[in-house]
Scaffold this motif. Structure first.
Motif, PDB file in Angstrom:
ATOM      1  N   THR A  43      43.371  43.349  15.212  1.00 37.15           N
ATOM      2  CA  THR A  43      42.851  43.819  13.928  1.00 37.15           C
ATOM      3  C   THR A  43      41.400  44.257  14.096  1.00 37.15           C
ATOM      4  OG1 THR A  43      42.164  41.596  13.292  1.00 37.15           O
ATOM      5  CG2 THR A  43      44.385  42.283  12.659  1.00 37.15           C
ATOM      6  N   GLU A  44      40.845  44.855  13.042  1.00 40.09           N
ATOM      7  CA  GLU A  44      39.488  45.389  13.119  1.00 40.09           C
ATOM      8  C   GLU A  44      38.478  44.312  13.518  1.00 40.09           C
ATOM      9  OE1 GLU A  44      36.219  47.728  10.290  1.00 40.09           O
ATOM     10  OE2 GLU A  44      38.235  47.288   9.536  1.00 40.09           O
ATOM     11  N   ARG A  45      38.665  43.122  12.988  1.00 39.62           N
ATOM     12  CA  ARG A  45      37.784  42.004  13.350  1.00 39.62           C
ATOM     13  C   ARG A  45      38.614  40.920  14.020  1.00 39.62           C
ATOM     14  NH1 ARG A  45      33.820  41.403   8.015  1.00 39.62           N
ATOM     15  NH2 ARG A  45      32.980  43.542   8.082  1.00 39.62           N
ATOM     16  N   GLY A  46      39.355  41.331  15.007  1.00 42.94           N
ATOM     17  CA  GLY A  46      40.348  40.441  15.580  1.00 42.94           C
ATOM     18  C   GLY A  46      39.883  39.586  16.730  1.00 42.94           C
ATOM     19  N   THR A  47      38.572  39.513  16.980  1.00 39.01           N
ATOM     20  CA  THR A  47      38.060  38.681  18.072  1.00 39.01           C
ATOM     21  C   THR A  47      36.968  37.767  17.540  1.00 39.01           C
ATOM     22  OG1 THR A  47      38.482  40.488  19.626  1.00 39.01           O
ATOM     23  CG2 THR A  47      37.099  38.672  20.388  1.00 39.01           C
ATOM     24  N   PHE A  48      37.116  36.456  17.803  1.00 34.24           N
ATOM     25  CA  PHE A  48      36.118  35.459  17.396  1.00 34.24           C
ATOM     26  C   PHE A  48      35.713  34.691  18.648  1.00 34.24           C
ATOM     27  CE2 PHE A  48      36.836  35.895  12.840  1.00 34.24           C
ATOM     28  CZ  PHE A  48      38.117  36.447  12.809  1.00 34.24           C
ATOM     29  N   VAL A  49      34.414  34.692  18.953  1.00 40.95           N
ATOM     30  CA  VAL A  49      33.944  34.124  20.219  1.00 40.95           C
ATOM     31  C   VAL A  49      33.004  32.960  19.956  1.00 40.95           C
ATOM     32  CG1 VAL A  49      32.743  34.607  22.384  1.00 40.95           C
ATOM     33  CG2 VAL A  49      34.133  36.381  21.313  1.00 40.95           C
ATOM     34  N   ASP A  50      33.184  31.873  20.708  1.00 44.14           N
ATOM     35  CA  ASP A  50      32.283  30.723  20.669  1.00 44.14           C
ATOM     36  C   ASP A  50      31.832  30.435  22.105  1.00 44.14           C
ATOM     37  OD1 ASP A  50      32.440  27.582  18.791  1.00 44.14           O
ATOM     38  OD2 ASP A  50      30.794  28.594  19.805  1.00 44.14           O
ATOM     39  N   PHE A  56      41.946  35.254  18.863  1.00 44.67           N
ATOM     40  CA  PHE A  56      42.376  36.631  18.645  1.00 44.67           C
ATOM     41  C   PHE A  56      43.280  36.697  17.413  1.00 44.67           C
ATOM     42  CE2 PHE A  56      40.744  38.370  22.521  1.00 44.67           C
ATOM     43  CZ  PHE A  56      40.796  37.335  23.434  1.00 44.67           C
ATOM     44  N   GLU A  57      43.236  37.835  16.772  1.00 38.02           N
ATOM     45  CA  GLU A  57      44.124  38.120  15.639  1.00 38.02           C
ATOM     46  C   GLU A  57      44.639  39.540  15.794  1.00 38.02           C
ATOM     47  OE1 GLU A  57      42.589  39.209  11.623  1.00 38.02           O
ATOM     48  OE2 GLU A  57      43.562  37.321  11.017  1.00 38.02           O
ATOM     49  N   TRP A  58      45.970  39.714  15.658  1.00 35.76           N
ATOM     50  CA  TRP A  58      46.554  41.043  15.795  1.00 35.76           C
ATOM     51  C   TRP A  58      47.486  41.333  14.628  1.00 35.76           C
ATOM     52  CZ3 TRP A  58      47.257  37.136  19.436  1.00 35.76           C
ATOM     53  CH2 TRP A  58      48.487  36.454  19.381  1.00 35.76           C
ATOM     54  N   SER A  59      47.837  42.592  14.513  1.00 32.66           N
ATOM     55  CA  SER A  59      48.719  43.018  13.427  1.00 32.66           C
ATOM     56  C   SER A  59      50.123  42.459  13.638  1.00 32.66           C
ATOM     57  CB  SER A  59      48.778  44.548  13.356  1.00 32.66           C
ATOM     58  OG  SER A  59      47.468  45.089  13.161  1.00 32.66           O
ATOM     59  N   ALA A  60      50.794  42.169  12.537  1.00 28.85           N
ATOM     60  CA  ALA A  60      52.130  41.571  12.607  1.00 28.85           C
ATOM     61  C   ALA A  60      53.111  42.492  13.343  1.00 28.85           C
ATOM     62  CB  ALA A  60      52.642  41.279  11.205  1.00 28.85           C
ATOM     63  N   ILE A  61      54.023  41.866  14.124  1.00 30.13           N
ATOM     64  CA  ILE A  61      55.062  42.595  14.851  1.00 30.13           C
ATOM     65  C   ILE A  61      56.315  42.627  13.987  1.00 30.13           C
ATOM     66  CG2 ILE A  61      56.412  42.702  16.969  1.00 30.13           C
ATOM     67  CD1 ILE A  61      53.412  43.065  17.405  1.00 30.13           C
ATOM     68  N   GLU A  62      56.720  43.813  13.555  1.00 25.14           N
ATOM     69  CA  GLU A  62      57.854  43.941  12.646  1.00 25.14           C
ATOM     70  C   GLU A  62      59.175  44.194  13.373  1.00 25.14           C
ATOM     71  OE1 GLU A  62      55.337  43.347   9.383  1.00 25.14           O
ATOM     72  OE2 GLU A  62      57.508  43.306   9.580  1.00 25.14           O
ATOM     73  N   ASP A  63      59.103  44.675  14.608  1.00 19.94           N
ATOM     74  CA  ASP A  63      60.303  45.043  15.360  1.00 19.94           C
ATOM     75  C   ASP A  63      61.146  43.796  15.652  1.00 19.94           C
ATOM     76  OD1 ASP A  63      60.831  47.533  17.893  1.00 19.94           O
ATOM     77  OD2 ASP A  63      62.213  45.949  17.272  1.00 19.94           O
TER      78      ASP A  63
END
Length: 450
Positions: A43-50, A56-63
């Motif tokens: 996603t647009e803000r799909g990376t969070f680093v510490d 990570f966050e990604w768009s849902a897989i519909e297939d």
């Protein structure tokens, strides 16, 4: 706020992934690529680093053909490393992943594949992240000196609420390595007392902080506690009080064994905070001060080759730049024979000449300021006056160094209508010079020195 956001995200990710990441399906040795399978897109803000985690966050897989997701990882700092299979997510509905297997201030590359029963998708775009650097230690730490067989260090509590405790480390001048000697629990704790120390010995201390997730910070500034004998304190410190815009400080030469240099400290107040202003090899210093009657307090210490410093907070020596000359005392001001005559008195023998500031308001928006300089006597005659005008005068004394006194009181006098208009005429010949500008701003000191 970012720390709590990432912590919340991480907690949620752990719950979501607890049943999804495991040892089941592994990428096949002989990979069948199906270009029709969806590719993982962050996603647009799909990376969070510490410091020790990345999410990570990604768009849902519909297939519906997709059974899960393969995660690939590469440690960029490891020579010869490549992207390789790292984890498997067994549920296509999962859209988050948390990796806690990273080190602070390190670069990693990640990529993702979806997989079905028979094939795998194309590799996603590689995402390179850099974990946050190790947390900095406390920003302020100080030691208390001259305690018998005891050392006390204090610090300002760390501002990061993830801090759980403090690690105290110590070494001596004879040791090359630091030793952990204690752990102080609680972020708001701010002191440690070390006991049973040797007499006439030197100890150095530093502090690291520990977070709730086990991250250990960089070390703090090193502070020193001295229990061994210090260099002998400096004696016979003197500072001048009568030099123009400078203060000379002199002291007795140190006889300390292994002497290295002197430290000179200065403060505005005798009990104020002293700032180190000079490191010196000789027992003398001239402090240039761009103010008259400026008062400073000085302390001097001796430093030996190991960095040990003599006690210097017991004696403070006052220095003072030359005072301003005494302010003239106005005796008389009067209008006589179409002139204004001003007389003053001044008993200060330093006064070598005088200056007079004259102000006249000639209209609502038109004013004139003049300064008459190099007046040798104690009288001023102003013949350049007009009728029915209010004039204001102030007198200054000036010494041989050009130091000007505080202004006298401002006197006000209004000329009668009978005075002849001599504004444009030159004043009678006197032993003074005149400078004039229609809009000169004259800055008059307001501080009163006794």
């Amino acid at each position: 706020m970012k720390l709590w956001t990432l912590a919340t995200f991480c907690a949620a990710s752990l719950l979501i992934l607890s049943g999804c990441v495991g040892n089941s399906p592994q990428p096949a040795d002989q990979v069948t690529i199906d270009k029709t399978l969806p590719i993982v897109k962050l996603t647009e803000r799909g990376t969070f680093v510490d410091m020790n985690a990345v999410a990570f966050e990604w768009s849902a897989i519909e297939d519906e053909r997709v059974n899960g997701i393969y995660i690939y990882k590469q440690a960029m700092s490891e020579d010869g490393s490549n992207l390789s299979h790292y984890k498997t997510i067994n549920n296509r509905f999962t859209t988050h992943y948390l990796d806690t297997g990273i080190k602070p201030d390190a670069a990693y590359a990640y990529s993702f594949k979806t997989f079905s029963k028979e094939a795998e998708s194309q590799m996603s775009e590689t995402k390179v992240i850099n974990s946050l650097p190790v947390l900095q230690s406390v920003v302020w730490i100080q030691s208390l000196q001259n305690m018998p067989r005891t050392a006390k260090i204090i610090w300002r509590p760390h501002s990061n609420q993830k801090v759980k405790s403090y690690i105290i480390e110590r070494r001596t001048l004879e040791e090359d390595t630091w030793n952990k000697i204690a752990t102080v629990d609680g972020r708001l704790n701010a002191e440690f007392i070390d006991v049973d120390l040797k007499d006439q010995f030197v100890y150095k201390y530093r502090v690291r902080v520990v977070t709730y997730d086990g991250i250990i910070s960089t070390p703090s500034e090193i502070v020193q506690v001295v229990t061994k004998a210090l260099p002998v304190s400096i004696k016979h410190i003197v500072a001048t009080t009568d030099l123009p815009r400078r203060i000379e400080i002199n002291w007795e030469k140190s006889n300390t064994e292994d002497f290295s240099h002197y430290h000179l400290y200065r403060s505005d107040k005798s009990d104020g905070t002293y700032e180190l202003i000079a490191r010196l090899n000789n027992p003398t210093f001239t402090d240039i001060v761009e103010e008259d009657a400026k008062e400073y307090y000085y302390r001097v210490s001796a430093i030996e080759k190991n960095g040990l410093e003599s006690i210097h907070d017991k004696v403070s020596i006052q220095g003072l730049t030359l005072m301003k000359p005494e302010t003239p005392v106005l005796l008389e001001v009067k209008v006589i024979n179409n002139i204004i005559e001003i007389k003053w008195a001044n008993k200060d023998k330093r006064a070598k000449k005088y200056s007079v500031i004259k102000k006249a308001k000639t209209g609502w928006f038109d004013a004139k300021d003049e300064e008459f300089i190099d007046i040798k006597g104690k009288k001023f005659i102003d013949a350049e006056i007009g009728p029915n005008i209010t004039y204001y005068y102030q007198v200054f004394a000036i010494d041989q160094f050009g130091i000007k006194s505080n202004p006298s009181i401002e006197i006000e006098i209004t000329t009668p209508n009978t005075v002849a208009n001599n504004v444009k005429k030159e004043a009678p010949q006197e032993t003074f010079k005149k400078t004039q500008n229609k809009k000169v701003e004259v800055i008059i000191p307001t501080q009163d020195f006794n």
